[in-house]
Scaffold this motif. Structure first.
Motif, short mmCIF file in Angstrom:
data_model
loop_
_atom_site.label_atom_id
_atom_site.label_comp_id
_atom_site.label_asym_id
_atom_site.label_seq_id
_atom_site.Cartn_x
_atom_site.Cartn_y
_atom_site.Cartn_z
N THR A 129 9.91 13.68 -9.17
CA THR A 129 8.57 13.59 -9.76
C THR A 129 8.55 14.13 -11.19
O THR A 129 7.78 13.65 -12.02
CB THR A 129 7.56 14.37 -8.91
N HIS A 130 9.42 15.10 -11.46
CA HIS A 130 9.52 15.60 -12.84
C HIS A 130 10.20 14.57 -13.75
O HIS A 130 9.77 14.35 -14.89
CB HIS A 130 10.31 16.91 -12.87
N TYR A 132 10.31 11.31 -13.45
CA TYR A 132 9.43 10.16 -13.71
C TYR A 132 8.06 10.58 -14.24
O TYR A 132 7.18 9.75 -14.41
CB TYR A 132 9.26 9.35 -12.43
N PHE A 134 5.43 12.24 -13.08
CA PHE A 134 4.24 11.97 -12.28
C PHE A 134 3.11 12.90 -12.70
O PHE A 134 3.33 14.09 -12.94
CB PHE A 134 4.53 12.20 -10.80
N ARG A 138 -0.80 11.72 -9.01
CA ARG A 138 0.23 10.89 -8.39
C ARG A 138 1.14 11.73 -7.49
O ARG A 138 1.59 11.27 -6.44
CB ARG A 138 1.05 10.18 -9.46
N ARG A 139 1.41 12.96 -7.90
CA ARG A 139 2.21 13.84 -7.03
C ARG A 139 1.47 14.13 -5.73
O ARG A 139 2.07 14.13 -4.65
CB ARG A 139 2.52 15.15 -7.76
N TYR A 142 1.40 10.56 -3.71
CA TYR A 142 2.64 9.93 -3.26
C TYR A 142 3.70 10.91 -2.75
O TYR A 142 4.67 10.48 -2.12
CB TYR A 142 3.25 9.12 -4.41
N LEU A 143 3.53 12.19 -2.99
CA LEU A 143 4.53 13.15 -2.54
C LEU A 143 3.95 14.18 -1.58
O LEU A 143 4.35 14.25 -0.41
CB LEU A 143 5.16 13.86 -3.75
#
Length: 230
Positions: A129-130, A132, A134, A138-139, A142-143
């Motif tokens: 995530t870092h 791309y 995010f 979005r984190r 999607y995470l």
């Protein structure tokens, strides 16, 4: 058991069934259950939102964890009766009383579950995530939320069970509506059958939430896990 006891304090199944029917047919049972359920939902939603923010922050930042950890541990040890009494004293008979009592009782367990779920996340996913870049939204989408689903559902079950216990105490001590208020009326009338009947109705709502809502929602939201494992 009622026959062996031979006491009016131990009603038989027939007496309980009669009182149960009187409550369902003659009283505003849906209204009373609805009032209690609305209070629980509002308080639980507040606890869930707070736990999500604080739990994620605790799992990501050591300073935040050290700041909130004592409060979470203290909240886990405080009995629901204490929260009920304090909220009655602080907020009187308004809506804030039951909502905050439920939130204060459910938030610590939910926060701990979220924190433990965050700590269990693989480091590779966080690094991705870092890489791309995010955004926080979005984190979260999607995470964190997909990865936290097992922790969130187990925390929701625990939080709801605590919420139901606390809301009854609050309604008994400081409110004039809801299931707790009706239980208090039955207690004042020394009606054991009435107390057991309202308890059965209360349990039916809990079962409906568990089997009709939580389990179905969990199955739908975790379909992707089964697809990935296959």
């Amino acid at each position: 058991m009622a026959v062996l006891a031979g006491s009016v304090l131990v009603p038989g199944l027939g007496e309980i069934a009669d009182r149960f029917g009187e409550i369902v047919v003659g009283g505003d049972v849906l209204g009373e259950l609805g009032v209690t359920l609305a209070r629980v939902c509002l308080g639980f939603a507040l606890a869930f939102a707070a736990a999500l923010v604080v739990g994620i922050a605790m799992g990501r930042h050591p300073v935040v964890r050290r700041f909130f950890e004592p409060a979470v541990l203290l909240g886990l040890t405080v009995p629901g009766l204490v929260w009920a009494l304090l909220c009655v004293i602080w907020f009187g008979v308004g809506l804030a009383n039951p909502v905050l009592a439920v939130a204060l009782s459910a938030a610590p367990a939910l926060t701990l579950n979220v924190y433990q779920g965050i700590r269990a996340l693989p480091g590779e996913l966080l690094e991705m995530t870092h890489v791309y870049r995010f955004s926080p939204w979005r984190r979260l989408r999607y995470l964190w939320l997909p990865a936290l689903q097992p922790a969130l559902f187990s925390g929701a079950r625990l939080g709801l069970s605590l919420s139901w216990k606390v809301i009854v105490l609050v309604e008994i001590f400081g409110l004039s509506s809801g299931v707790g208020y009706q239980l208090n009326n039955e207690f004042a009338a020394q009606s054991v059958a009435g107390v057991l009947s309202w308890t059965l109705l209360f349990g039916a709502v809990m079962a409906l939430l568990e089997y009709g809502l939580l389990q179905n929602l969990e199955r739908r939201l975790t379909r992707w896990r089964k697809a990935v494992s296959v």
